[in-house]
Scaffold this motif. Sequence first.
Motif, PDB file in Angstrom:
ATOM      1  N   GLU A   1     -11.626 -25.462  -1.289  1.00 39.30           N
ATOM      2  CA  GLU A   1     -10.201 -25.760  -1.119  1.00 39.30           C
ATOM      3  C   GLU A   1      -9.428 -24.554  -1.639  1.00 39.30           C
ATOM      4  O   GLU A   1      -9.520 -24.215  -2.817  1.00 39.30           O
ATOM      5  N   LEU A   2      -8.676 -23.910  -0.757  1.00 35.00           N
ATOM      6  CA  LEU A   2      -7.987 -22.676  -1.112  1.00 35.00           C
ATOM      7  C   LEU A   2      -6.515 -22.781  -0.770  1.00 35.00           C
ATOM      8  O   LEU A   2      -6.118 -23.532   0.134  1.00 35.00           O
ATOM      9  N   ALA A   3      -5.705 -22.017  -1.487  1.00 36.13           N
ATOM     10  CA  ALA A   3      -4.288 -21.926  -1.153  1.00 36.13           C
ATOM     11  C   ALA A   3      -4.135 -21.139   0.142  1.00 36.13           C
ATOM     12  O   ALA A   3      -4.895 -20.215   0.419  1.00 36.13           O
ATOM     13  N   ARG A   4      -3.162 -21.527   0.957  1.00 32.74           N
ATOM     14  CA  ARG A   4      -2.930 -20.819   2.219  1.00 32.74           C
ATOM     15  C   ARG A   4      -2.094 -19.579   1.938  1.00 32.74           C
ATOM     16  O   ARG A   4      -0.876 -19.645   1.793  1.00 32.74           O
ATOM     17  N   GLY A   5      -2.758 -18.423   1.846  1.00 39.04           N
ATOM     18  CA  GLY A   5      -2.056 -17.165   1.610  1.00 39.04           C
ATOM     19  C   GLY A   5      -1.898 -16.856   0.131  1.00 39.04           C
ATOM     20  O   GLY A   5      -2.136 -17.696  -0.735  1.00 39.04           O
ATOM     21  N   PRO A   6      -1.472 -15.656  -0.190  1.00 37.15           N
ATOM     22  CA  PRO A   6      -1.349 -15.249  -1.595  1.00 37.15           C
ATOM     23  C   PRO A   6      -0.211 -15.923  -2.330  1.00 37.15           C
ATOM     24  O   PRO A   6      -0.212 -15.997  -3.552  1.00 37.15           O
ATOM     25  N   PHE A   7       0.777 -16.445  -1.597  1.00 29.12           N
ATOM     26  CA  PHE A   7       1.942 -17.024  -2.254  1.00 29.12           C
ATOM     27  C   PHE A   7       2.179 -18.468  -1.827  1.00 29.12           C
ATOM     28  O   PHE A   7       3.209 -19.046  -2.161  1.00 29.12           O
ATOM     29  N   GLY A   8       1.246 -19.056  -1.058  1.00 30.28           N
ATOM     30  CA  GLY A   8       1.478 -20.377  -0.489  1.00 30.28           C
ATOM     31  C   GLY A   8       1.136 -21.493  -1.452  1.00 30.28           C
ATOM     32  O   GLY A   8       0.278 -21.366  -2.323  1.00 30.28           O
ATOM     33  N   ASP A   9       1.834 -22.635  -1.274  1.00 31.94           N
ATOM     34  CA  ASP A   9       1.557 -23.829  -2.057  1.00 31.94           C
ATOM     35  C   ASP A   9       0.613 -24.773  -1.319  1.00 31.94           C
ATOM     36  O   ASP A   9      -0.094 -25.553  -1.942  1.00 31.94           O
ATOM     37  N   ALA A  10       0.619 -24.723   0.018  1.00 28.73           N
ATOM     38  CA  ALA A  10      -0.235 -25.604   0.809  1.00 28.73           C
ATOM     39  C   ALA A  10      -1.695 -25.185   0.680  1.00 28.73           C
ATOM     40  O   ALA A  10      -2.009 -24.011   0.433  1.00 28.73           O
ATOM     41  N   SER A  11      -2.578 -26.162   0.845  1.00 26.99           N
ATOM     42  CA  SER A  11      -4.013 -25.904   0.716  1.00 26.99           C
ATOM     43  C   SER A  11      -4.699 -26.041   2.069  1.00 26.99           C
ATOM     44  O   SER A  11      -4.231 -26.763   2.949  1.00 26.99           O
ATOM     45  N   VAL A  12      -5.808 -25.324   2.209  1.00 27.94           N
ATOM     46  CA  VAL A  12      -6.675 -25.474   3.369  1.00 27.94           C
ATOM     47  C   VAL A  12      -8.092 -25.735   2.871  1.00 27.94           C
ATOM     48  O   VAL A  12      -8.497 -25.237   1.812  1.00 27.94           O
ATOM     49  N   TYR A  13      -8.816 -26.555   3.614  1.00 24.57           N
ATOM     50  CA  TYR A  13     -10.218 -26.834   3.301  1.00 24.57           C
ATOM     51  C   TYR A  13     -11.067 -26.063   4.302  1.00 24.57           C
ATOM     52  O   TYR A  13     -10.929 -26.250   5.517  1.00 24.57           O
ATOM     53  N   LEU A  14     -11.931 -25.190   3.794  1.00 29.94           N
ATOM     54  CA  LEU A  14     -12.706 -24.304   4.651  1.00 29.94           C
ATOM     55  C   LEU A  14     -14.196 -24.451   4.380  1.00 29.94           C
ATOM     56  O   LEU A  14     -14.622 -24.591   3.216  1.00 29.94           O
ATOM     57  N   ASP A  15     -14.977 -24.422   5.463  1.00 31.17           N
ATOM     58  CA  ASP A  15     -16.429 -24.306   5.362  1.00 31.17           C
ATOM     59  C   ASP A  15     -16.742 -22.818   5.484  1.00 31.17           C
ATOM     60  O   ASP A  15     -16.648 -22.239   6.567  1.00 31.17           O
ATOM     61  N   VAL A  16     -17.115 -22.188   4.370  1.00 31.48           N
ATOM     62  CA  VAL A  16     -17.262 -20.736   4.290  1.00 31.48           C
ATOM     63  C   VAL A  16     -18.740 -20.373   4.358  1.00 31.48           C
ATOM     64  O   VAL A  16     -19.560 -20.913   3.612  1.00 31.48           O
ATOM     65  N   ARG A  17     -19.069 -19.443   5.274  1.00 33.61           N
ATOM     66  CA  ARG A  17     -20.433 -18.927   5.399  1.00 33.61           C
ATOM     67  C   ARG A  17     -20.396 -17.411   5.273  1.00 33.61           C
ATOM     68  O   ARG A  17     -19.618 -16.753   5.985  1.00 33.61           O
ATOM     69  N   VAL A  18     -21.226 -16.869   4.380  1.00 30.54           N
ATOM     70  CA  VAL A  18     -21.240 -15.435   4.101  1.00 30.54           C
ATOM     71  C   VAL A  18     -22.678 -14.939   4.200  1.00 30.54           C
ATOM     72  O   VAL A  18     -23.598 -15.576   3.682  1.00 30.54           O
TER      73      VAL A  18
END
Length: 404
Positions: free
Chosen positions: A125-142
Amino acid sequence: MGEWFAPPRRVTTLSLMDTPWLVPVALLFGAVVGGGLVVLLRAAAHRGERAVSVATAAVPDGVDQVIEILETAGVVLDGSNNVLRASPGAMAFGLVWNKALVHPELVDIVDRVRRTGEPVDEELELARGPFGDASVYLDVRVAMLGSRYVLLLADDRTESYRLEEVRRDFVANISHELKTPIGSIGLLAEALESASDEPEQVKRFAKRMRKEAERLGRLTQEIIELSRLQASDSLDHPEPVALDGVITAAVDQNRVIAESRRIQIVSGGDDGAVVLGDAPMLTMAVHNLVSNAINYSPEGTRVGIGVHSRDGIAEIAVTDQGMGIPEEDLDRVFERFFRVDPSRARDTGGTGLGLAIVKHVVQNHGGDIRVWSKAGSGSTFTIRLPEASHASAPALAATSGEQL
């Protein structure tokens, strides 16, 4: 003492003529020094070329094209975690800013993959952008991309999390909404039993019990309707539907309650608008809007229904003269069980599902619904639907009477 004079110093001068062996020595020394300088300069130039090649290294063949067409987030990083390539999705999610990853969580995963060489798959769960308050849920593969680069891919899971949260809220709300009328009916049954020898009390309790039973029945029916609407996003067998008939049917269903509250229902606008869809479902949607307008309007006011057709879009607008909706609640009025005024909803018998049903009916017909409201000035709900093609009009004449 007498003056002392230092003896004169003898200076000896050597010439190449006197020492011919110095010539080859000098030439050899110059050659060695010059050759060393040339070697050093060439080594420095080679190191510079290598540095430039590393700094401007291209990613492996085909990666650029893949990154460009990715709908999800894709990022390619070099050995210093500089972002060499980023897909439009990565920019939209706010994962990259100033040619670097924004979130330290992503940097930690990239570093771990670079150390171990093993791919990593995590949900964050990450913030949307460097200054955003909204969150996004991402499935991250590296994973490593060759021996020098790291590839990061991220799929958006925000909608899945939101739907799961809505589902949990829906179940919790249903439990709460059902508990209230069921509990009331139980208490009223006990009261009836204890007041069996008092006819007036029995009548009063029986009337309240009937009201709670009707409320429970409406809630159950609307839950069934909403579940059915959510089960499919489109209509199986759409047919031409005359909106004039839909409006007439919806008004007739609400005429008695409107007259009991001295509320006048006025309809008008363009005649003959036709859409493709399901007539009973559209009638239910308009009925819910009209019923909602009546319930939240003061006695002695008017509720207006207008139909307008323009540019291939048919609009049905329902306007009341009620208390209006606060601006901060406008985005939530179509949520299930949301009520602007819960106490008022209990008095009117509202279930909190009417507008949610309207929204799903309209979406299933390929349209949308909008709301305008101002506190103290009433509200206007507008359904917008694509009109049927002219080719559908002949079929309407034979079927419209049976549909409504």
